[in-house]
Motif scaffolding. Sequence first.
Motif, PDB file in Angstrom:
ATOM      1  N   VAL A  79       0.841  -1.186   0.000  1.00  0.00           N
ATOM      2  CA  VAL A  79       0.000   0.000   0.000  1.00  0.00           C
ATOM      3  C   VAL A  79       0.881   1.243   0.000  1.00  0.00           C
ATOM      4  O   VAL A  79       2.041   1.194   0.407  1.00  0.00           O
ATOM      5  CB  VAL A  79      -0.970   0.025   1.200  1.00  0.00           C
ATOM      6  CG1 VAL A  79      -1.915  -1.168   1.151  1.00  0.00           C
ATOM      7  CG2 VAL A  79      -0.226   0.062   2.519  1.00  0.00           C
ATOM      8  N   ALA A  80       0.293   2.348  -0.459  1.00  0.00           N
ATOM      9  CA  ALA A  80       1.030   3.615  -0.507  1.00  0.00           C
ATOM     10  C   ALA A  80       0.078   4.768  -0.241  1.00  0.00           C
ATOM     11  O   ALA A  80      -1.116   4.674  -0.526  1.00  0.00           O
ATOM     12  CB  ALA A  80       1.677   3.781  -1.881  1.00  0.00           C
ATOM     13  N   ASP A  81       0.605   5.837   0.306  1.00  0.00           N
ATOM     14  CA  ASP A  81      -0.058   7.126   0.447  1.00  0.00           C
ATOM     15  C   ASP A  81      -1.421   7.099   1.137  1.00  0.00           C
ATOM     16  O   ASP A  81      -2.369   7.731   0.672  1.00  0.00           O
ATOM     17  CB  ASP A  81      -0.183   7.774  -0.937  1.00  0.00           C
ATOM     18  CG  ASP A  81      -0.488   9.253  -0.844  1.00  0.00           C
ATOM     19  OD1 ASP A  81      -0.098   9.880   0.162  1.00  0.00           O
ATOM     20  OD2 ASP A  81      -1.140   9.776  -1.769  1.00  0.00           O
ATOM     21  N   PRO A  82      -1.546   6.405   2.281  1.00  0.00           N
ATOM     22  CA  PRO A  82      -2.844   6.421   2.962  1.00  0.00           C
ATOM     23  C   PRO A  82      -3.128   7.772   3.609  1.00  0.00           C
ATOM     24  O   PRO A  82      -2.215   8.447   4.078  1.00  0.00           O
ATOM     25  CB  PRO A  82      -2.703   5.327   4.018  1.00  0.00           C
ATOM     26  CG  PRO A  82      -1.248   5.265   4.297  1.00  0.00           C
ATOM     27  CD  PRO A  82      -0.573   5.584   2.986  1.00  0.00           C
ATOM     28  N   GLN A  83      -4.397   8.161   3.617  1.00  0.00           N
ATOM     29  CA  GLN A  83      -4.823   9.354   4.335  1.00  0.00           C
ATOM     30  C   GLN A  83      -4.668   9.091   5.834  1.00  0.00           C
ATOM     31  O   GLN A  83      -4.580   7.937   6.264  1.00  0.00           O
ATOM     32  CB  GLN A  83      -6.268   9.687   3.989  1.00  0.00           C
ATOM     33  CG  GLN A  83      -6.429  10.116   2.540  1.00  0.00           C
ATOM     34  CD  GLN A  83      -7.828  10.622   2.273  1.00  0.00           C
ATOM     35  OE1 GLN A  83      -8.505  11.154   3.141  1.00  0.00           O
ATOM     36  NE2 GLN A  83      -8.262  10.457   1.034  1.00  0.00           N
ATOM     37  N   PRO A  84      -4.623  10.125   6.662  1.00  0.00           N
ATOM     38  CA  PRO A  84      -4.352   9.947   8.098  1.00  0.00           C
ATOM     39  C   PRO A  84      -5.246   8.928   8.814  1.00  0.00           C
ATOM     40  O   PRO A  84      -4.744   8.101   9.568  1.00  0.00           O
ATOM     41  CB  PRO A  84      -4.536  11.353   8.673  1.00  0.00           C
ATOM     42  CG  PRO A  84      -4.171  12.256   7.541  1.00  0.00           C
ATOM     43  CD  PRO A  84      -4.693  11.557   6.306  1.00  0.00           C
ATOM     44  N   LEU A  85      -6.552   8.960   8.569  1.00  0.00           N
ATOM     45  CA  LEU A  85      -7.432   7.998   9.238  1.00  0.00           C
ATOM     46  C   LEU A  85      -7.125   6.573   8.789  1.00  0.00           C
ATOM     47  O   LEU A  85      -7.061   5.650   9.601  1.00  0.00           O
ATOM     48  CB  LEU A  85      -8.899   8.330   8.967  1.00  0.00           C
ATOM     49  CG  LEU A  85      -9.913   7.352   9.563  1.00  0.00           C
ATOM     50  CD1 LEU A  85      -9.825   7.368  11.086  1.00  0.00           C
ATOM     51  CD2 LEU A  85     -11.309   7.671   9.102  1.00  0.00           C
ATOM     52  N   VAL A  86      -6.907   6.389   7.509  1.00  0.00           N
ATOM     53  CA  VAL A  86      -6.580   5.068   6.971  1.00  0.00           C
ATOM     54  C   VAL A  86      -5.231   4.602   7.508  1.00  0.00           C
ATOM     55  O   VAL A  86      -5.069   3.441   7.900  1.00  0.00           O
ATOM     56  CB  VAL A  86      -6.614   5.087   5.432  1.00  0.00           C
ATOM     57  CG1 VAL A  86      -6.098   3.784   4.845  1.00  0.00           C
ATOM     58  CG2 VAL A  86      -8.022   5.392   4.940  1.00  0.00           C
ATOM     59  N   ALA A  87      -4.261   5.503   7.566  1.00  0.00           N
ATOM     60  CA  ALA A  87      -2.940   5.164   8.112  1.00  0.00           C
ATOM     61  C   ALA A  87      -3.064   4.712   9.560  1.00  0.00           C
ATOM     62  O   ALA A  87      -2.407   3.758   9.988  1.00  0.00           O
ATOM     63  CB  ALA A  87      -2.009   6.364   8.011  1.00  0.00           C
ATOM     64  N   ARG A  88      -3.912   5.379  10.306  1.00  0.00           N
ATOM     65  CA  ARG A  88      -4.099   5.012  11.718  1.00  0.00           C
ATOM     66  C   ARG A  88      -4.680   3.605  11.834  1.00  0.00           C
ATOM     67  O   ARG A  88      -4.245   2.807  12.669  1.00  0.00           O
ATOM     68  CB  ARG A  88      -5.013   6.019  12.407  1.00  0.00           C
ATOM     69  CG  ARG A  88      -5.171   5.733  13.871  1.00  0.00           C
ATOM     70  CD  ARG A  88      -5.768   6.901  14.608  1.00  0.00           C
ATOM     71  NE  ARG A  88      -5.702   6.617  16.026  1.00  0.00           N
ATOM     72  CZ  ARG A  88      -6.739   6.635  16.830  1.00  0.00           C
ATOM     73  NH1 ARG A  88      -7.925   6.957  16.369  1.00  0.00           N
ATOM     74  NH2 ARG A  88      -6.598   6.339  18.101  1.00  0.00           N
ATOM     75  N   VAL A  89      -5.648   3.276  11.003  1.00  0.00           N
ATOM     76  CA  VAL A  89      -6.226   1.929  11.022  1.00  0.00           C
ATOM     77  C   VAL A  89      -5.156   0.894  10.679  1.00  0.00           C
ATOM     78  O   VAL A  89      -5.064  -0.150  11.331  1.00  0.00           O
ATOM     79  CB  VAL A  89      -7.432   1.822  10.061  1.00  0.00           C
ATOM     80  CG1 VAL A  89      -7.894   0.370   9.920  1.00  0.00           C
ATOM     81  CG2 VAL A  89      -8.580   2.705  10.538  1.00  0.00           C
TER      82      VAL A  89
END
Length: 119
Positions: A79-89
């Motif tokens: 995966v690449a470049d997740p938005q902050p909420l997605v990165a947190r998950v």
Amino acid sequence: MEIGTRDAGAGRLVLSPVGDLDMAGTPAFDRALDGVLDRPGLLEVVVDLGGVAFLDSTGVAALLRGAAEAVGRGAKLRVADPQPLVARVLRITAVDVLLGWPDGRDDGSAVEPGWRRLR
């Protein structure tokens, strides 16, 4: 959910879902990923999460299934470049490194891909 696909050269394909990767969006993502994984000469699938605003457990499971399927076909998925909420998950479920996103660990706790650190 809309899903774009583009060739990144040398056996690499980028899958770009836009929308929520949740119970409603996961079936479309699974179909798109299956189509990408069927391509001959595939070495790597990059799932660009920049357009995914929300990710729930069904989305995490879809990414993990896709990663396992890619490995079974001699390729890899990251995966690449997740938005902050997605990165947190991704971080709190401890799948960030498994999905090839060790940059998500800014606390120095990055571990080898395939290994999970208990906190």
